[in-house]
Each structure stands twice: as structure tokens, then as C-alpha cells.
Design a protein around this motif. Structure first.
Motif, mmCIF file in Angstrom:
data_model
loop_
_atom_site.group_PDB
_atom_site.id
_atom_site.type_symbol
_atom_site.label_atom_id
_atom_site.label_comp_id
_atom_site.label_asym_id
_atom_site.label_seq_id
_atom_site.Cartn_x
_atom_site.Cartn_y
_atom_site.Cartn_z
ATOM 1 N N ILE A 85 0.848 -1.191 0.000
ATOM 2 C CA ILE A 85 0.000 0.000 0.000
ATOM 3 C C ILE A 85 0.886 1.244 0.000
ATOM 4 C CG2 ILE A 85 -1.785 1.240 1.297
ATOM 5 C CD1 ILE A 85 -2.618 -1.499 2.485
ATOM 6 N N ASP A 86 0.500 2.217 -0.811
ATOM 7 C CA ASP A 86 1.264 3.463 -0.884
ATOM 8 C C ASP A 86 1.171 4.211 0.442
ATOM 9 O OD1 ASP A 86 1.583 6.506 -1.680
ATOM 10 O OD2 ASP A 86 2.551 5.259 -3.223
ATOM 11 N N ARG A 87 2.294 4.712 0.900
ATOM 12 C CA ARG A 87 2.381 5.407 2.197
ATOM 13 C C ARG A 87 1.380 6.551 2.281
ATOM 14 N NH1 ARG A 87 2.187 7.077 6.691
ATOM 15 N NH2 ARG A 87 3.863 7.463 8.149
ATOM 16 N N SER A 88 1.056 7.165 1.138
ATOM 17 C CA SER A 88 0.134 8.305 1.126
ATOM 18 C C SER A 88 -1.288 7.911 1.552
ATOM 19 C CB SER A 88 0.098 8.952 -0.263
ATOM 20 O OG SER A 88 -0.450 8.038 -1.199
ATOM 21 N N LYS A 89 -1.602 6.621 1.558
ATOM 22 C CA LYS A 89 -2.930 6.151 1.974
ATOM 23 C C LYS A 89 -3.091 6.193 3.497
ATOM 24 C CE LYS A 89 -4.266 4.767 -2.165
ATOM 25 N NZ LYS A 89 -5.171 5.580 -2.941
ATOM 26 N N ALA A 91 -2.545 8.264 7.199
ATOM 27 C CA ALA A 91 -2.447 9.635 7.700
ATOM 28 C C ALA A 91 -0.965 9.977 7.885
ATOM 29 C CB ALA A 91 -3.192 9.768 9.026
ATOM 30 N N ALA A 92 -0.600 11.224 7.560
ATOM 31 C CA ALA A 92 0.804 11.646 7.614
ATOM 32 C C ALA A 92 1.430 11.446 8.986
ATOM 33 C CB ALA A 92 0.918 13.107 7.188
ATOM 34 N N ASP A 93 0.615 11.583 10.036
ATOM 35 C CA ASP A 93 1.164 11.462 11.385
ATOM 36 C C ASP A 93 1.109 10.035 11.934
ATOM 37 O OD1 ASP A 93 -1.559 11.319 11.667
ATOM 38 O OD2 ASP A 93 -1.677 12.717 13.357
ATOM 39 N N THR A 94 0.684 9.069 11.113
ATOM 40 C CA THR A 94 0.631 7.682 11.549
ATOM 41 C C THR A 94 2.029 7.097 11.557
ATOM 42 O OG1 THR A 94 -1.567 7.399 10.591
ATOM 43 C CG2 THR A 94 -0.345 5.391 11.095
ATOM 44 N N GLU A 95 2.464 6.656 12.733
ATOM 45 C CA GLU A 95 3.774 6.022 12.829
ATOM 46 C C GLU A 95 3.603 4.545 12.482
ATOM 47 O OE1 GLU A 95 7.449 5.608 15.912
ATOM 48 O OE2 GLU A 95 6.229 7.413 15.823
ATOM 49 N N LEU A 96 4.349 4.080 11.517
ATOM 50 C CA LEU A 96 4.257 2.693 11.071
ATOM 51 C C LEU A 96 5.547 1.959 11.420
ATOM 52 C CD1 LEU A 96 2.766 3.374 7.534
ATOM 53 C CD2 LEU A 96 1.531 2.604 9.557
ATOM 54 N N SER A 97 5.410 0.783 12.025
ATOM 55 C CA SER A 97 6.594 -0.006 12.338
ATOM 56 C C SER A 97 6.303 -1.488 12.101
ATOM 57 C CB SER A 97 7.039 0.231 13.784
ATOM 58 O OG SER A 97 5.996 -0.101 14.669
ATOM 59 N N ASP A 98 7.351 -2.235 11.789
ATOM 60 C CA ASP A 98 7.209 -3.669 11.520
ATOM 61 C C ASP A 98 6.568 -4.363 12.719
ATOM 62 O OD1 ASP A 98 8.618 -2.943 9.301
ATOM 63 O OD2 ASP A 98 10.258 -4.357 9.574
ATOM 64 N N GLN A 122 8.057 4.678 0.050
ATOM 65 C CA GLN A 122 6.620 4.964 -0.010
ATOM 66 C C GLN A 122 5.756 3.701 -0.032
ATOM 67 O OE1 GLN A 122 5.124 8.094 0.270
ATOM 68 N NE2 GLN A 122 7.220 8.404 0.985
ATOM 69 N N SER A 123 6.384 2.521 0.122
ATOM 70 C CA SER A 123 5.634 1.274 0.077
ATOM 71 C C SER A 123 5.526 0.660 1.477
ATOM 72 C CB SER A 123 6.329 0.279 -0.864
ATOM 73 O OG SER A 123 5.614 -0.935 -0.882
ATOM 74 N N VAL A 124 4.285 0.352 1.845
ATOM 75 C CA VAL A 124 4.021 -0.293 3.136
ATOM 76 C C VAL A 124 3.454 -1.676 2.847
ATOM 77 C CG1 VAL A 124 2.754 -0.139 5.312
ATOM 78 C CG2 VAL A 124 3.521 1.959 4.167
ATOM 79 N N THR A 125 4.129 -2.715 3.351
ATOM 80 C CA THR A 125 3.658 -4.076 3.149
ATOM 81 C C THR A 125 2.753 -4.443 4.329
ATOM 82 O OG1 THR A 125 5.707 -4.633 2.011
ATOM 83 C CG2 THR A 125 4.363 -6.480 2.789
ATOM 84 N N VAL A 126 1.497 -4.805 3.998
ATOM 85 C CA VAL A 126 0.506 -5.142 5.020
ATOM 86 C C VAL A 126 0.036 -6.576 4.798
ATOM 87 C CG1 VAL A 126 -1.696 -4.503 6.084
ATOM 88 C CG2 VAL A 126 -0.238 -2.727 5.071
ATOM 89 N N ASP A 127 0.056 -7.345 5.873
ATOM 90 C CA ASP A 127 -0.329 -8.753 5.844
ATOM 91 C C ASP A 127 -1.703 -8.892 6.493
ATOM 92 O OD1 ASP A 127 -0.604 -11.494 6.191
ATOM 93 O OD2 ASP A 127 1.424 -11.787 6.973
ATOM 94 N N PHE A 128 -2.700 -9.328 5.707
ATOM 95 C CA PHE A 128 -4.062 -9.497 6.220
ATOM 96 C C PHE A 128 -4.360 -10.953 6.592
ATOM 97 C CE2 PHE A 128 -4.444 -5.470 3.926
ATOM 98 C CZ PHE A 128 -5.049 -4.691 4.906
ATOM 99 N N ASN A 129 -3.341 -11.803 6.611
ATOM 100 C CA ASN A 129 -3.543 -13.166 7.111
ATOM 101 C C ASN A 129 -3.793 -13.087 8.613
ATOM 102 O OD1 ASN A 129 -2.977 -15.183 4.902
ATOM 103 N ND2 ASN A 129 -1.146 -13.901 4.730
#
Length: 147
Positions: A85-89, A91-98, A122-129
Motif C-alpha cells: 500500500i502506498d504510504r500516502s494512503k 495519515a501523515a502522522d501515523t507512525e508505522l513499524s514492523d 513509499q511502500s508499506v507491506t501489510v499482511d491481512f492473514n
């Protein structure tokens, strides 16, 4: 005249304590943490069919441990459930971590949990399993009451 003990079958209402652990013994979930047993009705979707099958035939006072293979527990991870998922999807203030788990809104308004597996540019890998997909588990149960 003694009262016969009900055993768990279709549509039984069950009050139970359970501990769910990975095969290495690490705790995943437990009703004992809050000292509050779970209440469920067989077939209501609280537990998968394979977990319900473990309970069938047990009665109040029974304690049992089941080792359930990954296929029988939460299934194996499906590569089709991993999205980039593109990072722009976000919120800018959302901290994302593995390893972070966050909810993603679905078109029907429900929320689906996803695990952030990687953030690269700009790429966020999200696992929905399911978070326990691919894991063998140990299911310890203590049946409190069957109605």
C-alpha cells in the motif's frame, strides 16, 4: 437420583476457561489473565469448527489439552492476503513499524486487522492473514458449565 452431566454438542452454551499457546509454549490468549471465563454457544462463530470439535463430548469439570496443527487452527498464510500500500494512503502522522497491527476499514464498514510487515520508502507491506496463520497451537480448556 443423580443429575446427569451434559456434554457439549451442537448449540450447547459453554462457559470455559482456555489458554491458547504457540507450540513453543509462549502465551497467545487466556481467559485466566482477567479471571473471567469465556461464554459461547457452539456454532455461533466464536470458535472455528476445528476448535469446536475439540470441545464436543466434554462436560463440566473436564480439563483437556489439544495440540492443533497450523492447517487445523488458523490455516497457512496466503500470499494473496499480503498487500503493498502506498504510504500516502495512511495519515501523515501515523507512525508505522514492523509487526504493528492496525485496523483497516472495509467497504461494508467493518474493520479488518492487518500486520505491518515492512515499510520501505513509499511502500508499506501489510499482511491481512490471521496473525496466527502458519502456527501450530496448544489449546488448553477447562469446562466450567454446559447448558
Amino acid at each position: 437420583m443423580s443429575e446427569s452431566i451434559l456434554s457439549i454438542s451442537d448449540n450447547s452454551e459453554v462457559i470455559l476457561h482456555f489458554d491458547l499457546k504457540l507450540s513453543d509454549g509462549s502465551a497467545v490468549d487466556s481467559t485466566r489473565v482477567n479471571k473471567k471465563p469465556a461464554k459461547m454457544v457452539m456454532g455461533d462463530g466464536s470458535l472455528t469448527k476445528n476448535f469446536e470439535d475439540c470441545l464436543r463430548g466434554l462436560g463440566a469439570g473436564d480439563k483437556k489439552t489439544f495440540e492443533i496443527s497450523a492447517n487445523e487452527a488458523f490455516g497457512m498464510p496466503n500470499p494473496d492476503n499480503i498487500y503493498h500500500i502506498d504510504r500516502s494512503k495512511f495519515a501523515a502522522d501515523t507512525e508505522l513499524s514492523d509487526g504493528m497491527i492496525m485496523g483497516f476499514s472495509q467497504p461494508d464498514g467493518s474493520e479488518l486487522p492487518g500486520i505491518i510487515r515492512a515499510v520501505a520508502g513509499q511502500s508499506v507491506t501489510v499482511d491481512f492473514n490471521h496473525p496466527l496463520a502458519g502456527q501450530d497451537v496448544i489449546f488448553d480448556v477447562e469446562i466450567i458449565e454446559v447448558r
